[in-house]
Write a protein that holds these residues in place. Structure first.
Motif, PDB file in Angstrom:
ATOM      1  N   ASP A 160     -27.683  73.694  16.762  1.00 42.11           N
ATOM      2  CA  ASP A 160     -28.663  74.748  16.489  1.00 42.11           C
ATOM      3  C   ASP A 160     -28.072  76.143  16.691  1.00 42.11           C
ATOM      4  N   GLY A 204     -29.618  76.876  20.599  1.00 40.79           N
ATOM      5  CA  GLY A 204     -31.040  76.587  20.455  1.00 40.79           C
ATOM      6  C   GLY A 204     -31.893  77.047  21.616  1.00 40.79           C
ATOM      7  N   THR A 206     -33.741  79.708  23.528  1.00 35.17           N
ATOM      8  CA  THR A 206     -34.223  81.034  23.178  1.00 35.17           C
ATOM      9  C   THR A 206     -35.149  81.594  24.243  1.00 35.17           C
ATOM     10  N   VAL A 248     -38.338  83.652  10.164  1.00 37.44           N
ATOM     11  CA  VAL A 248     -39.255  82.603  10.626  1.00 37.44           C
ATOM     12  C   VAL A 248     -38.768  81.237  10.141  1.00 37.44           C
ATOM     13  N   ASP A 249     -39.262  80.190  10.783  1.00 36.37           N
ATOM     14  CA  ASP A 249     -38.919  78.818  10.405  1.00 36.37           C
ATOM     15  C   ASP A 249     -37.398  78.631  10.475  1.00 36.37           C
ATOM     16  N   GLY A 250     -36.891  78.775  11.702  1.00 30.66           N
ATOM     17  CA  GLY A 250     -35.453  78.873  11.944  1.00 30.66           C
ATOM     18  C   GLY A 250     -34.584  77.783  11.338  1.00 30.66           C
ATOM     19  N   GLY A 251     -35.095  76.568  11.257  1.00 29.87           N
ATOM     20  CA  GLY A 251     -34.299  75.487  10.681  1.00 29.87           C
ATOM     21  C   GLY A 251     -34.192  75.592   9.172  1.00 29.87           C
ATOM     22  N   GLN A 252     -35.137  76.299   8.562  1.00 28.37           N
ATOM     23  CA  GLN A 252     -35.143  76.457   7.105  1.00 28.37           C
ATOM     24  C   GLN A 252     -34.470  77.753   6.669  1.00 28.37           C
ATOM     25  N   ARG A 276     -23.498  79.185  11.602  1.00 22.34           N
ATOM     26  CA  ARG A 276     -24.896  79.225  11.170  1.00 22.34           C
ATOM     27  C   ARG A 276     -25.354  80.673  11.023  1.00 22.34           C
ATOM     28  N   ILE A 279     -30.013  82.548   5.714  1.00 28.76           N
ATOM     29  CA  ILE A 279     -29.763  82.403   4.291  1.00 28.76           C
ATOM     30  C   ILE A 279     -30.107  83.708   3.582  1.00 28.76           C
ATOM     31  N   SER A 322     -30.876  78.458  15.074  1.00 29.29           N
ATOM     32  CA  SER A 322     -32.146  77.989  14.518  1.00 29.29           C
ATOM     33  C   SER A 322     -33.331  78.425  15.382  1.00 29.29           C
ATOM     34  N   GLY A 323     -33.063  79.000  16.558  1.00 28.47           N
ATOM     35  CA  GLY A 323     -34.148  79.523  17.397  1.00 28.47           C
ATOM     36  C   GLY A 323     -34.597  80.911  16.987  1.00 28.47           C
ATOM     37  N   GLY A 325     -36.482  82.046  14.805  1.00 27.66           N
ATOM     38  CA  GLY A 325     -37.904  82.206  14.498  1.00 27.66           C
ATOM     39  C   GLY A 325     -38.770  82.457  15.728  1.00 27.66           C
ATOM     40  N   LEU A 326     -38.209  82.208  16.894  1.00 23.40           N
ATOM     41  CA  LEU A 326     -38.972  82.417  18.137  1.00 23.40           C
ATOM     42  C   LEU A 326     -38.792  83.817  18.696  1.00 23.40           C
TER      43      LEU A 326
ATOM     44  N   ALA B 170     -33.900  72.146  11.823  1.00 22.42           N
ATOM     45  CA  ALA B 170     -33.549  72.457  13.209  1.00 22.42           C
ATOM     46  C   ALA B 170     -33.820  71.218  14.041  1.00 22.42           C
ATOM     47  N   THR B 174     -35.691  73.847  18.908  1.00 18.52           N
ATOM     48  CA  THR B 174     -36.295  75.084  18.411  1.00 18.52           C
ATOM     49  C   THR B 174     -37.514  74.791  17.541  1.00 18.52           C
ATOM     50  N   GLU B 178     -41.431  76.428  17.952  1.00 16.59           N
ATOM     51  CA  GLU B 178     -41.838  77.322  16.860  1.00 16.59           C
ATOM     52  C   GLU B 178     -43.056  76.767  16.132  1.00 16.59           C
TER      53      GLU B 178
END
Lengths: 360, 360
Positions: A160, A204, A206, A248-252, A276, A279, A322-323, A325-326, B170, B174, B178
């Motif tokens: 992450d 990851g 956060t 937002v939506d850190g994994g995406q 990482r 995008i 990926s964190g 978004g938090l 993610a 995370t 989220e």
């Protein structure tokens, strides 16, 4: 919670659980490291790509710490230095380690295990009280690091994490316990009396919940990178910081890729590594088939836009985990350290009251 | 620990924290689901690709449960059914849901939000006491699922998971916090009185430490898939199970890919999805440039080898999560449920004693 007491002994100015700021290249410099340590954490200064600005940063940190009285072990400097070993220069680094005696050095991505061994041995010779932290991203790397360099701390980086790390990997969820168990087994097999390294977790974490989860999985120290990008002490542009706060939506919204390295001309990373980042158009154009040359030219034109070049529609690189978004607010680094530390404690205590109640 | 009391109310035979066996396609059938529920967990039966074997499995489960007296809510069947919605047939499923009244159904990968809405509405009409579980892999999917289908439970799947899930994502580290925060925000914005769904965590939970970490991150139920592959009740071949037990360094020995789907002729998954499995010759040949046709022929020859076709040097697909390196022994499903549940409690209690001691 193995390791907690060792950390308190080695870094006596710190508070438990230990919150650490990652040595982010070009971003984590004297200002940030000093504020993190002053708040009872451990701040790392990044040595940069080639160690050329390190002397200046260490001098700056020393000045900033002049009127603080942080109790340290054997008069070391109450902060650490992070090296990207394949690109760093040992000959430049050693006199600085000898002169400033940082409480810790952090090694990452050496060109070989023998190079890692050399950095470790020379650092120990130059400054015996400086602790050796080594970052790994797999069980294999952990076992190799321990058997070749016997680090004091192993920084276990899950996938992450923002910025560079192993291209393929697991998150802290499975990596931390598997590394822990494999090290125990290795130690039992070798029947040596050498002590286990302390485990620090990166990737990851956060805020309080992630910090408590990392403790739960066996870490004794908590490393945050992305979260500190929102601190005013981070040496980043307004555009970069705005991109962090709006993601937002850190994994995406983030992806592991080597596209950004290519466009920025960061060559030298092994094929095993990538990074990482959020995008943006550089990435989507690359995926859509734009040639590297054309994409690079577009990137170079974007650089001229300054802060407007960042964000989802921009082309400037926003390395982030990926964190991301938090992360919603700008906060001083010291406040982040305190909030994460107290947050972790609060979560642990909340969990227990629940568990005790359930038991009746 | 929001949701814990709701779970105990909805599944009164279960114990806290709730351990759930994932509805693994072709693998998690009546035997496994019943043993998991009998141990105080919640077992899910996979409906398979097209729902055609579901009637048989539900009949088998009912027989197996005949002499058990698991207290259920409104006389539902003390287990769940999992559907892969894009491939499942609602018309076949509904009469079975009506007849057997499972305690829960688990929806995953619908072809559209309106299809998800239809499955949910029809299920609720057919069996009002059956709880709706919906699996998601991103914050966006979570918000959509809640606003379109108001599930009772949201299964938050992190990218460490084995088998199918979002290609990009993610880990629980995370994603869980989220998702939690975004749902709270959505609820506040809509100022509805509808209650938050309970969060279940899937992806990377293998034993007590991961289970405790997931609770720490805000989950109330713990879903395990890969771990149950080592249970004798899992309907897999010896070769598959041996590959699970021998895998190490889970983040390195597994990968998310659609290569295995292609070779096995599993068509129909959206491009947004792929699956994590152990890296074997099918995958390395694909990466090295072998054509899909040739790779498929090699796969088909391998099928004839039986158990010998599995493993790193084999070509049979070993779907597994990144926690696979933590799995070392074959254990009955019920024993796994008890061990994970008690392990999680032990970790939580250990954390607290440490925290209390630190405080002095």
């Amino acid at each position: 919670m193995e390791g907690v007491h060792q950390l308190k002994k080695d870094y006596p100015w710190t508070q438990t659980p230990l919150v650490v700021s990652a040595p982010m290249r070009l971003i984590a410099l004297a200002d940030m490291a000093v504020e993190v340590s002053k708040a009872g954490g451990l701040g790392f200064i990044s040595s940069g790509t080639d160690t050329s600005t390190l002397a200046h940063e260490l001098q700056a940190a020393t000045s900033l710490l002049q009127h603080c009285t942080l109790p340290t072990e054997s008069d070391t400097l109450p902060l650490g230095i992070g090296f990207i070993n394949w690109s760093a220069d040992l000959a430049t680094a050693l006199p600085l380690i000898r002169k400033y005696r940082p409480a810790a050095v952090w090694f990452f991505a050496p060109s070989s295990l023998s190079s890692l061994q050399e950095w470790t041995a020379q650092t120990r010779a130059a400054s015996p009280h400086t602790k050796i932290w080594i970052q790994i991203g797999s069980v294999r790397e952990a076992l190799d690091a321990v058997s070749h360099a016997a680090p004091d701390v192993l920084v276990v980086q899950g996938t992450d994490a923002g910025g560079h790390g192993l291209a393929r990997g697991a998150s802290l969820f499975t990596l931390l316990p598997e590394v822990h168990d494999a090290l125990c087994q290795q130690q039992a097999a070798q029947s040596t009396s050498s002590s286990m390294p302390v485990l620090a977790a990166a990737g990851g974490i956060t805020e309080g919940r992630g910090a408590a989860a990392a403790l739960t999985l066996g870490a004794a120290a908590l490393v945050l990178g992305t979260r500190f990008l929102a601190a005013p002490e981070a040496r980043i542009s307004h555009g970069y910081r705005a991109a962090i706060l709006s993601a937002v939506d850190g994994g995406q919204c983030t992806v592991r890729t080597n596209v950004y390295d290519k466009l920025r001309g960061t060559t030298g990373w092994a094929a095993t590594h990538n990074a990482r980042g959020v995008i943006n158009r550089s990435y989507s154009d690359a995926v859509a088939g734009m040639s590297e040359d054309e994409n690079k030219r577009a990137y170079e034109r974007e650089v001229e836009k300054g802060d407007d070049g960042w964000g989802v529609e921009g082309r400037m690189t926003t390395y982030a985990g990926s964190g991301v978004g938090l992360i919603k607010t700008v906060q001083p680094a010291g406040e982040i350290v305190r909030e994460v530390r107290e947050g972790a404690r609060g979560v642990v205590e909340g969990m227990y009251s629940w568990s005790a109640k359930e038991k009746g």
